[in-house]
Design a protein around this motif. Structure first.
Motif, PDB file in Angstrom:
ATOM      1  N   HIS A 169       0.801  -1.223   0.000  1.00  0.00           N
ATOM      2  CA  HIS A 169       0.000   0.000   0.000  1.00  0.00           C
ATOM      3  C   HIS A 169       0.832   1.270   0.000  1.00  0.00           C
ATOM      4  CE1 HIS A 169      -2.550  -3.175   1.666  1.00  0.00           C
ATOM      5  NE2 HIS A 169      -3.568  -2.514   1.175  1.00  0.00           N
ATOM      6  N   ARG A 170       2.156   1.128   0.122  1.00  0.00           N
ATOM      7  CA  ARG A 170       3.018   2.259   0.375  1.00  0.00           C
ATOM      8  C   ARG A 170       3.115   3.259  -0.785  1.00  0.00           C
ATOM      9  NH1 ARG A 170       8.607   0.038   2.264  1.00  0.00           N
ATOM     10  NH2 ARG A 170       7.312  -0.981   3.814  1.00  0.00           N
ATOM     11  N   TYR A 171       3.132   2.756  -2.006  1.00  0.00           N
ATOM     12  CA  TYR A 171       3.470   3.631  -3.121  1.00  0.00           C
ATOM     13  C   TYR A 171       2.267   4.105  -3.933  1.00  0.00           C
ATOM     14  CZ  TYR A 171       7.936   1.653  -1.897  1.00  0.00           C
ATOM     15  OH  TYR A 171       9.036   1.256  -1.195  1.00  0.00           O
ATOM     16  N   ASP A 172       1.072   3.733  -3.525  1.00  0.00           N
ATOM     17  CA  ASP A 172      -0.091   4.063  -4.314  1.00  0.00           C
ATOM     18  C   ASP A 172      -1.075   4.864  -3.469  1.00  0.00           C
ATOM     19  OD1 ASP A 172      -1.512   3.684  -6.843  1.00  0.00           O
ATOM     20  OD2 ASP A 172      -2.998   2.702  -5.549  1.00  0.00           O
ATOM     21  N   GLU A 173      -1.439   6.042  -3.954  1.00  0.00           N
ATOM     22  CA  GLU A 173      -2.278   6.905  -3.136  1.00  0.00           C
ATOM     23  C   GLU A 173      -3.653   6.278  -2.911  1.00  0.00           C
ATOM     24  OE1 GLU A 173      -2.460  10.943  -4.440  1.00  0.00           O
ATOM     25  OE2 GLU A 173      -3.593  11.545  -2.666  1.00  0.00           O
ATOM     26  N   GLU A 174      -4.190   5.622  -3.944  1.00  0.00           N
ATOM     27  CA  GLU A 174      -5.514   5.015  -3.826  1.00  0.00           C
ATOM     28  C   GLU A 174      -5.520   3.939  -2.746  1.00  0.00           C
ATOM     29  OE1 GLU A 174      -8.872   5.340  -4.090  1.00  0.00           O
ATOM     30  OE2 GLU A 174      -7.879   6.994  -5.107  1.00  0.00           O
ATOM     31  N   LYS A 175      -4.455   3.118  -2.749  1.00  0.00           N
ATOM     32  CA  LYS A 175      -4.365   2.054  -1.753  1.00  0.00           C
ATOM     33  C   LYS A 175      -4.129   2.626  -0.362  1.00  0.00           C
ATOM     34  CE  LYS A 175      -3.305  -2.005  -4.348  1.00  0.00           C
ATOM     35  NZ  LYS A 175      -2.291  -2.888  -4.909  1.00  0.00           N
ATOM     36  N   ALA A 176      -3.391   3.713  -0.319  1.00  0.00           N
ATOM     37  CA  ALA A 176      -3.155   4.363   0.976  1.00  0.00           C
ATOM     38  C   ALA A 176      -4.468   4.877   1.539  1.00  0.00           C
ATOM     39  CB  ALA A 176      -2.166   5.519   0.810  1.00  0.00           C
ATOM     40  N   ARG A 177      -5.309   5.411   0.646  1.00  0.00           N
ATOM     41  CA  ARG A 177      -6.610   5.918   1.095  1.00  0.00           C
ATOM     42  C   ARG A 177      -7.481   4.788   1.650  1.00  0.00           C
ATOM     43  NH1 ARG A 177      -7.942   9.616  -2.744  1.00  0.00           N
ATOM     44  NH2 ARG A 177      -6.963  11.100  -1.359  1.00  0.00           N
ATOM     45  N   GLU A 178      -7.343   3.625   1.009  1.00  0.00           N
ATOM     46  CA  GLU A 178      -8.072   2.436   1.457  1.00  0.00           C
ATOM     47  C   GLU A 178      -7.753   2.126   2.930  1.00  0.00           C
ATOM     48  OE1 GLU A 178      -7.243  -1.897   0.104  1.00  0.00           O
ATOM     49  OE2 GLU A 178      -7.758  -0.703  -1.666  1.00  0.00           O
ATOM     50  N   VAL A 179      -6.450   2.170   3.254  1.00  0.00           N
ATOM     51  CA  VAL A 179      -6.046   1.901   4.636  1.00  0.00           C
ATOM     52  C   VAL A 179      -6.527   3.028   5.543  1.00  0.00           C
ATOM     53  CG1 VAL A 179      -4.110   1.418   6.168  1.00  0.00           C
ATOM     54  CG2 VAL A 179      -4.030   0.648   3.818  1.00  0.00           C
ATOM     55  N   ALA A 180      -6.430   4.246   5.029  1.00  0.00           N
ATOM     56  CA  ALA A 180      -6.851   5.408   5.819  1.00  0.00           C
ATOM     57  C   ALA A 180      -8.312   5.272   6.223  1.00  0.00           C
ATOM     58  CB  ALA A 180      -6.638   6.685   5.025  1.00  0.00           C
ATOM     59  N   ARG A 181      -9.127   4.784   5.295  1.00  0.00           N
ATOM     60  CA  ARG A 181     -10.551   4.626   5.588  1.00  0.00           C
ATOM     61  C   ARG A 181     -10.779   3.553   6.645  1.00  0.00           C
ATOM     62  NH1 ARG A 181     -12.467   4.791  -0.639  1.00  0.00           N
ATOM     63  NH2 ARG A 181     -12.821   7.029  -0.791  1.00  0.00           N
ATOM     64  N   ARG A 182      -9.903   2.532   6.638  1.00  0.00           N
ATOM     65  CA  ARG A 182     -10.028   1.478   7.640  1.00  0.00           C
ATOM     66  C   ARG A 182      -9.712   2.018   9.034  1.00  0.00           C
ATOM     67  NH1 ARG A 182      -6.392  -2.895   5.041  1.00  0.00           N
ATOM     68  NH2 ARG A 182      -7.446  -2.633   3.064  1.00  0.00           N
ATOM     69  N   ILE A 183      -8.826   3.007   9.074  1.00  0.00           N
ATOM     70  CA  ILE A 183      -8.366   3.496  10.372  1.00  0.00           C
ATOM     71  C   ILE A 183      -9.270   4.593  10.925  1.00  0.00           C
ATOM     72  CG2 ILE A 183      -6.507   4.750  11.500  1.00  0.00           C
ATOM     73  CD1 ILE A 183      -4.575   3.299   9.636  1.00  0.00           C
ATOM     74  N   GLU A 184      -9.688   5.483  10.065  1.00  0.00           N
ATOM     75  CA  GLU A 184     -10.426   6.655  10.530  1.00  0.00           C
ATOM     76  C   GLU A 184     -11.733   6.258  11.196  1.00  0.00           C
ATOM     77  OE1 GLU A 184     -10.991  11.126   8.908  1.00  0.00           O
ATOM     78  OE2 GLU A 184     -11.436   9.515   7.512  1.00  0.00           O
TER      79      GLU A 184
END
Lengths: 86, 424
Positions: free
Chosen positions: B138-153
């Motif tokens: 997930h580190r290098y892709d903004e879309e995938k990073a957002r996916e994790v962000a949504r899981r956390i928020e």
């Protein structure tokens, strides 16, 4: 202990970058080290049995733990902590 | 001049053999890193310019001497020096108290207030923040990073609903969802419907004319008071959809790795290290928080010590103050000495001093003396403060050296001198 890689991820805290390497010092070596340093065990810095790292390596009160700290001034240094109860 | 006439050696393995005993001594004395650096530099110089045996010896000797000179001497008041070395630059910080620097949309406590927080070992920082690093995938892709962000928020119904109306006449509660917010938080209407059903308030139904409106039919039993209805409304608004408790907001930040790649890191407002480490997609080996107590609880006292040093250094660096890191290390060592993080103050390092007088001199003089008297405490007068109070010699520097005289030895010496016929 076998590390189970299952769906519920259990993170091993020993792998965290902030956690230095800890190891239990065998009793005979501990006596030697204490004599070398000229201290009683309780004069060492303490670490609690409830400390997550102590639990992870399975140390008991009375044990001495050797820690390989990363030091910004000296590279790597070795320090000891004395496991205390509660 | 002899050294200049000596032949230059360009082969390191030959030279190494020549200076072996001295190198072994260096390895004994020097810390690993300095020793390695010494060998490394000697090697490059030998290969580039050549070095005579005499020169090599002198270099090693010089390094050893220099290292030994820079060691702390016995009886040196390191604590006092550390206090002064942090305190003096601290006065420059005071002028800029309560400055907040924005990390994008965040406010972060910096400068003196933050430093006080660290030294006081406050349970919770006034602005808890986490840096959540992501795993390889997930580190290098903004879309995938957002996916994790949504899981956390941490997302509640209140975050995605435009309004929640109570329709008393129709015996129903109507939830109007905001399509934009749903999209932003990555939540579907279906998910919200399921959560509303779980609340067991009434039957949930999607409105026929608007897919983004959910209707909760209340059971037609008994009387319905307005207070009761408002309670239900709050329950609906606070219902958790997903995320991790305490994580109020997540921002995706692009950082450049040392290799020049762009890496996405999540910066969160609010902190919950234990739960975030377990989230899939997170790199648990690098994720950190600025809450020292949380680190102590999850990662142990040694990690807390390392984090303390790092945080203190960051505060000082940010303010452009150059304090030697060894002073900060000493402070962190004192704070973590007993296996938990103690504050430097009444309830910690200073308050747990063994000496009555030292404690009384610090804070709450009368109370400390009274308690000590009631408990019959004894002061050994070994510390600096208590020695100064009673007008004694402090146990530091030359004051630590004690002179012992053995009268028998002196008498013996005298007798010897007398025998030799001096007769003075």
């Amino acid at each position: 202990m076998a590390r189970s890689k299952q769906q519920k991820r259990k993170f091993n805290i020993l792998e965290h970058e902030l956690v230095p390497r800890h190891e239990i010092v065998p009793p005979d070596e501990a006596i030697r080290i204490l004599r070398e340093l000229g201290v009683k065990p309780e004069q060492l810095p303490w670490i609690r049995v409830t400390d997550p790292v102590v639990r992870a390596i399975g140390a008991k009160p009375g044990d001495i733990i050797r820690i390989y700290r990363k030091s910004p001034t000296a590279g790597e240094i070795v320090v000891y902590r004395y496991v205390v109860g509660y | 001049m002899e050294s200049l006439t000596q032949t230059l050696i360009r082969d390191w393995s030959v030279l190494e053999g020549e200076v072996k005993p001295l190198l072994d001594e260096a390895r004994e004395v020097l810390p690993k890193r300095i020793y390695e650096e010494l060998v490394e530099k000697l090697k490059t110089v030998t290969e580039r310019h050549g070095l005579s045996v005499e020169e090599a010896r002198r270099i090693i000797r010089y390094v050893i001497d220099d290292y030994e000179n820079s060691l702390v001497e016995p009886a040196e008041p390191v604590g006092t020096v550390a206090a002064q070395s942090i305190g003096e630059p601290g006065t420059q910080m005071t002028l800029r108290t309560f400055h907040y620097a924005g990390v994008r949309e965040f406010n972060v406590t910096l400068g003196l207030p933050r430093f006080i927080e660290l030294v006081d070992a406050k349970r919770e920082p006034s602005t808890p923040i986490m840096y959540v690093y992501l795993d390889e995938e997930h580190r290098y892709d903004e879309e995938k990073a957002r996916e994790v962000a949504r899981r956390i928020e941490y997302t509640r119904i209140a975050n995605v609903a435009r309004e929640v109306d109570i329709e008393l006449i129709n015996f129903r509660i109507v939830v109007h969802l905001d399509p934009v917010m749903l999209e932003d938080k990555g939540v579907t209407v279906e998910q919200v419907k399921k959560i509303l059903e779980k609340l067991k308030i009434g039957k949930v139904e999607q409105s026929p004319d608007d897919p983004y409106t959910l209707i909760i039919w209340l059971p037609m039993t008994g009387t319905i008071s307005l207070v009761d209805m408002n309670k239900k409304r709050d329950k609906i608004l606070n219902a958790k959809i997903k995320g991790i408790r305490k994580i109020k907001r997540v921002i995706i930040q692009a950082m450049t790795t040392p290799e020049g790649k762009t890496e996405y890191v999540l910066v969160t407002e609010g902190s919950n290290l234990k739960d975030v480490l377990a989230v899939p997609g997170v790199d648990p080996t690098r994720t950190i928080t600025n809450n020292i107590h949380e680190i102590e609880e999850v990662l142990g006292i040694e990690a807390a010590r390392a984090a303390l040093i790092r945080e203190m250094k960051n505060v000082l660096d940010e303010q452009g103050l150059d304090v030697d890191i060894r002073h900060l290390i000493l402070v962190a060592d004192m704070m973590t000495h007993t296996g938990r993080v103690r504050q430097i103050g009444r309830h910690g390092v200073s308050g747990e001093k063994p000496s009555v007088l030292a404690r009384a001199a610090f804070e709450m003089t009368v109370q400390n003396l009274l308690d000590a008297a009631a408990q019959g405490e004894v002061d050994e007068l070994l510390g600096v403060t208590e020695s100064v109070i009673v007008g004694g010699i402090i146990n530091l520097g030359t004051g630590m050296v004690e002179l012992y005289m053995n009268p028998q030895q002196v008498a013996l010496k005298r007798a010897e001198a007398g025998e030799s016929g001096d007769g003075k």
